[in-house]
Design an enzyme around this catalytic site. Structure first.
Site, PDB file in Angstrom:
ATOM      1  N   GLU A 152       0.821  -1.224   0.000  1.00 51.40           N
ATOM      2  CA  GLU A 152       0.000   0.000   0.000  1.00 51.40           C
ATOM      3  C   GLU A 152       0.853   1.273   0.000  1.00 51.40           C
ATOM      4  OE1 GLU A 152      -2.863  -0.415   3.167  1.00 51.40           O
ATOM      5  OE2 GLU A 152      -3.604  -2.330   2.396  1.00 51.40           O
ATOM      6  N   GLU A 256      -6.024  -7.995   0.809  1.00 52.85           N
ATOM      7  CA  GLU A 256      -6.752  -7.571   2.005  1.00 52.85           C
ATOM      8  C   GLU A 256      -8.151  -7.145   1.597  1.00 52.85           C
ATOM      9  OE1 GLU A 256      -4.817  -4.883   4.751  1.00 52.85           O
ATOM     10  OE2 GLU A 256      -2.837  -5.404   3.949  1.00 52.85           O
TER      11      GLU A 256
END
Length: 315
Positions: A152, A256
């Protein structure tokens, strides 16, 4: 906190149980009879579903035969790597591979260094021993391993130290970490895993350093209502990031996934998440993040609770 010790405790507790907490079925109708939609919000799996997986520190997926991926999070400092063998045995008994997210910092926030110091330290080789220790330990495991390093990086919310780096600096650091890891762990797959934001392509390290692309997808009803004025869907939330990474022509995994809202909202996401969608032909698997969010969301919306059951199903 995503501690390995917390994971190990959950794994050992799960292994000690006699009998199943949850009687799984391959059929959707039978599954619906045994899992209340709101009290157990695991993704709904049918014979046609994409492979699933979970980061599962609470052990809610312990007796579930559907997950094929066990997700672990490790800092590369202050970690007891001996417990990886416990996770390996847990995953092996359940027919799961391991997805290991390596976060290049300490989870003790007062031990963390500045973004500039972390970057210069990585490029100077000061952290090579940290990466080598993890990858050497992973090389001894029996289950297939995928390494996901510094995820991320395109999310500019201040959560991750490495997200402060310029894109070209991130690429240098990622390549360095993967190169070091491959010396000990040449058989692993390596996952490059942006959030899915606009401009992520600048962080792509190149085909030779990426075997699979990860994405993070979250549905939080209060956020939807604040920003969109309505509920979002799984497909709607996934499509922007997917469309940005499909150009790399790599297998794509949602590394995720989480969702929280009222019963209708949760059911909609649970029903759609692992379903094959024509919009996502390269999507290979969906991995649920079964814990509370670590950091508050913007606009005073608090910390979403992605957990599939509270209290945990093992209790």
């Amino acid at each position: 906190m995503k501690t390995l010790s917390k994971l190990t405790t959950a794994l050992l507790a799960a292994a000690a149980l006699c009998g199943g907490v949850y009687a799984a079925s391959n059929g959707l109708d039978a599954r619906a009879e045994t899992r209340p939609l709101f009290n157990d919000k695991r993704p709904i799996i049918t014979p046609q579903s994409l492979p699933g997986g979970a980061y599962d520190p609470n052990g809610d997926f312990s007796n579930d035969p559907n997950p094929k991926i066990e997700h672990l999070f490790l800092p590369w400092e202050d970690v007891d790597l001996s417990t990886l063998s416990t996770a390996d045995e847990y995953a092996r008994k359940r027919g799961r591979s391991l997805l290991i997210t390596v976060e290049p910092w300490s989870w003790a926030r007062n031990w963390r260094v500045t973004p500039a110091d972390l970057l210069s330290g990585i490029l100077a080789g000061h952290y090579d021993s940290n990466m080598t220790a993890i990858c050497s330990a992973a090389a001894k495991l029996n289950t297939p391993v995928t390494i996901r390093w510094a995820q991320e990086m395109d999310e500019k919310n201040g959560q991750f130290t490495w997200a402060y780096w310029k894109a070209d600096d991130y690429v240098k650091a990622y390549k360095h970490a993967v190169t070091v890891c491959r010396k000990s762990l040449p058989t692993a797959k390596y996952m490059w895993s942006p959030m899915g934001k606009d401009g992520l392509e600048a962080y792509y390290p190149g085909d030779s350093f990426v075997d699979v692309v990860g994405l993070s997808v979250f549905g939080y009803q209060p956020f939807d209502l604040r920003k969109l004025g309505r509920d979002s869907t799984f497909v709607e939330a996934t499509k922007p990031g997917y469309d940005r990474v499909k150009r790399f022509k790599k297998p794509i995994v949602i590394a995720e996934l989480g969702y929280q809202g009222n019963e209708a909202y949760v059911h909609g996401w649970a029903e759609e998440a692992n379903k094959p969608h024509s919009e996502f032909p390269n999507l290979q698997a969906v991995v649920y993040f079964n814990d509370r969010e670590v950091y508050p969301w913007p606009d005073g919306l608090g910390r979403p609770d992605w957990r599939v059951a509270t209290p945990p199903l093992l209790n």
